[in-house]
Scaffold this active site. Sequence first.
Site, PDB file in Angstrom:
ATOM      1  N   SER A  39       0.843  -1.205   0.000  1.00  0.00           N
ATOM      2  CA  SER A  39       0.000   0.000   0.000  1.00  0.00           C
ATOM      3  C   SER A  39       0.869   1.242   0.000  1.00  0.00           C
ATOM      4  CB  SER A  39      -0.854   0.091   1.271  1.00  0.00           C
ATOM      5  OG  SER A  39      -1.575  -1.061   1.488  1.00  0.00           O
ATOM      6  N   HIS A  71      -3.427  -0.944  -4.859  1.00  0.00           N
ATOM      7  CA  HIS A  71      -2.620  -2.091  -5.315  1.00  0.00           C
ATOM      8  C   HIS A  71      -3.033  -2.374  -6.751  1.00  0.00           C
ATOM      9  CE1 HIS A  71      -2.208  -3.890  -0.991  1.00  0.00           C
ATOM     10  NE2 HIS A  71      -1.684  -2.694  -1.121  1.00  0.00           N
ATOM     11  N   HIS A  97      -3.286 -10.536   0.900  1.00  0.00           N
ATOM     12  CA  HIS A  97      -3.187 -10.506   2.364  1.00  0.00           C
ATOM     13  C   HIS A  97      -3.968 -11.657   2.994  1.00  0.00           C
ATOM     14  CE1 HIS A  97      -2.607  -6.338   0.987  1.00  0.00           C
ATOM     15  NE2 HIS A  97      -1.829  -6.177   2.054  1.00  0.00           N
ATOM     16  N   TYR A  99      -6.021 -11.436   5.356  1.00  0.00           N
ATOM     17  CA  TYR A  99      -7.405 -11.025   5.671  1.00  0.00           C
ATOM     18  C   TYR A  99      -8.367 -11.233   4.505  1.00  0.00           C
ATOM     19  CZ  TYR A  99      -6.038  -6.580   3.418  1.00  0.00           C
ATOM     20  OH  TYR A  99      -5.573  -5.645   2.543  1.00  0.00           O
ATOM     21  N   GLU A 100      -7.834 -11.517   3.305  1.00  0.00           N
ATOM     22  CA  GLU A 100      -8.711 -11.788   2.161  1.00  0.00           C
ATOM     23  C   GLU A 100      -9.385 -13.157   2.283  1.00  0.00           C
ATOM     24  OE1 GLU A 100      -6.863 -10.594  -1.662  1.00  0.00           O
ATOM     25  OE2 GLU A 100      -5.508  -9.389  -0.430  1.00  0.00           O
ATOM     26  N   ALA A 127       2.869  -0.601   4.243  1.00  0.00           N
ATOM     27  CA  ALA A 127       2.433   0.544   5.038  1.00  0.00           C
ATOM     28  C   ALA A 127       1.981  -0.024   6.376  1.00  0.00           C
ATOM     29  CB  ALA A 127       1.271   1.250   4.355  1.00  0.00           C
ATOM     30  N   MET A 214      -0.548  -5.755   8.344  1.00  0.00           N
ATOM     31  CA  MET A 214      -1.288  -6.966   7.964  1.00  0.00           C
ATOM     32  C   MET A 214      -0.598  -7.726   6.830  1.00  0.00           C
ATOM     33  SD  MET A 214      -5.142  -5.401   8.127  1.00  0.00           S
ATOM     34  CE  MET A 214      -5.577  -4.143   9.356  1.00  0.00           C
ATOM     35  N   SER A 215       0.724  -7.625   6.745  1.00  0.00           N
ATOM     36  CA  SER A 215       1.420  -8.295   5.627  1.00  0.00           C
ATOM     37  C   SER A 215       2.832  -8.690   6.021  1.00  0.00           C
ATOM     38  CB  SER A 215       1.463  -7.350   4.416  1.00  0.00           C
ATOM     39  OG  SER A 215       2.334  -6.266   4.662  1.00  0.00           O
ATOM     40  N   ASN A 238       0.104   5.797   9.714  1.00  0.00           N
ATOM     41  CA  ASN A 238      -0.834   6.272  10.740  1.00  0.00           C
ATOM     42  C   ASN A 238      -0.284   5.890  12.108  1.00  0.00           C
ATOM     43  OD1 ASN A 238      -1.967   3.453   9.628  1.00  0.00           O
ATOM     44  ND2 ASN A 238      -2.436   3.595  11.807  1.00  0.00           N
ATOM     45  N   HIS A 250      -8.342   4.166   5.646  1.00  0.00           N
ATOM     46  CA  HIS A 250      -7.486   3.714   4.545  1.00  0.00           C
ATOM     47  C   HIS A 250      -7.031   4.878   3.660  1.00  0.00           C
ATOM     48  CE1 HIS A 250      -5.717   0.635   2.035  1.00  0.00           C
ATOM     49  NE2 HIS A 250      -6.357   1.073   0.969  1.00  0.00           N
TER      50      HIS A 250
HETATM   51  I1  8IG Z   1      -1.317   1.226   6.815  1.00  0.00           I
HETATM   52  O1  8IG Z   1      -2.683   0.611  12.402  1.00  0.00           O
HETATM   53  C1  8IG Z   1      -1.762   0.216   8.355  1.00  0.00           C
HETATM   54  N1  8IG Z   1      -1.858  -1.098   8.324  1.00  0.00           N
HETATM   55  N2  8IG Z   1      -2.917  -3.932  11.810  1.00  0.00           N
HETATM   56  N3  8IG Z   1      -2.800  -1.637  12.131  1.00  0.00           N
HETATM   57  C2  8IG Z   1      -2.712  -2.736  11.323  1.00  0.00           C
HETATM   58  N4  8IG Z   1      -2.406  -2.653  10.053  1.00  0.00           N
HETATM   59  C3  8IG Z   1      -2.192  -1.441   9.560  1.00  0.00           C
HETATM   60  C4  8IG Z   1      -2.277  -0.271  10.314  1.00  0.00           C
HETATM   61  C5  8IG Z   1      -2.594  -0.369  11.679  1.00  0.00           C
HETATM   62  N5  8IG Z   1      -2.004   0.764   9.531  1.00  0.00           N
END
Ligand code: 8IG
Length: 276
Positions: A39, A71, A97, A99-100, A127, A214-215, A238, A250
């Site tokens: 990302s 992406h 990912h 989570y998919e 990211a 998450m990756s 963030n 996002h």
């Molecule tokens: I960009 O704050 C991004 N990806 N788990 N937590 C998680 N994944 C993220 C975050 C976050 N920011």
Amino acid sequence: MKSSELLYSDPLACATAAAAEIIKRTGVASHDVALIMGSGWVSAVDALGTALYECNAAELTGFQPPTVEGHSGKVRSYAIEAAGKRVNALVFLGRTHLYEGKGVEPVVHSVRTAVKAGCKIVILTNACGGINPKFSVGQPVLIRDHISLTSVSPLSGATFLDLTDLYSKRIRAIVKQQDPTLDEGVYVHWRGPTYETPAEIHMMRTMGADLVGMSTVPEAIAAHALGAEILGISLVTNAAAGVTGEKLNHEEVIAAGKAAADRMGALLKGVIPKLF
Ligand code: 8IG
């Protein structure tokens, strides 16, 4: 057999098949380095110059179309030349990912394909949320180590893989020579797709984590298991939940990525030839 079935029944054969397609399509017998652009990182590849080859990943055995905004699902081949060296880079724009919900095989298919196509070094970008308050939004951080909170591994069977130098110390030293302002941190892998609660971020900070995302972790393990050396770079986009009291979204991620892309692209282009 359909290529999606091969991915789950024999993932390494599937990666070998995809690698053979890449070699044939690009005319490059062996790529040297793979870049997985997460990302916000996609526009950083503009700094690498003009791609010698591009296709949709979904045209290659075992790859599925991407689902997340930011992406693009392309595979490109670049030649990076510096100091009398030519490095062939295989670049994946976007990733799959956990989570998919498709399992771990599609998540690690890019890196397995890259290693089968010759890549000895795999650069994983992402990211992430910043847990350690010393990291600010827009800051790139080298991954020094990770904590997995997903209980998912890309490996099965009695393969007791050593992870003490998963994120190569050698490569981190070269990257920090290139940019001495770069800091390092511990990345924690969270399945998602929910972000964490403030209590979960408190737990992660207590465990020693600096970054959350998450990756990256399954890809690092899968590529290292095939013998590749790994560089991981996180872009803090963030502050993690509860760090500032703001909510997470996002769009913030995409915006911070775009702003940092030029710096990241120049860093990658400058450092890649020095890794070989
Ligand atoms: I960009 O704050 C991004 N990806 N788990 N937590 C998680 N994944 C993220 C975050 C976050 N920011």
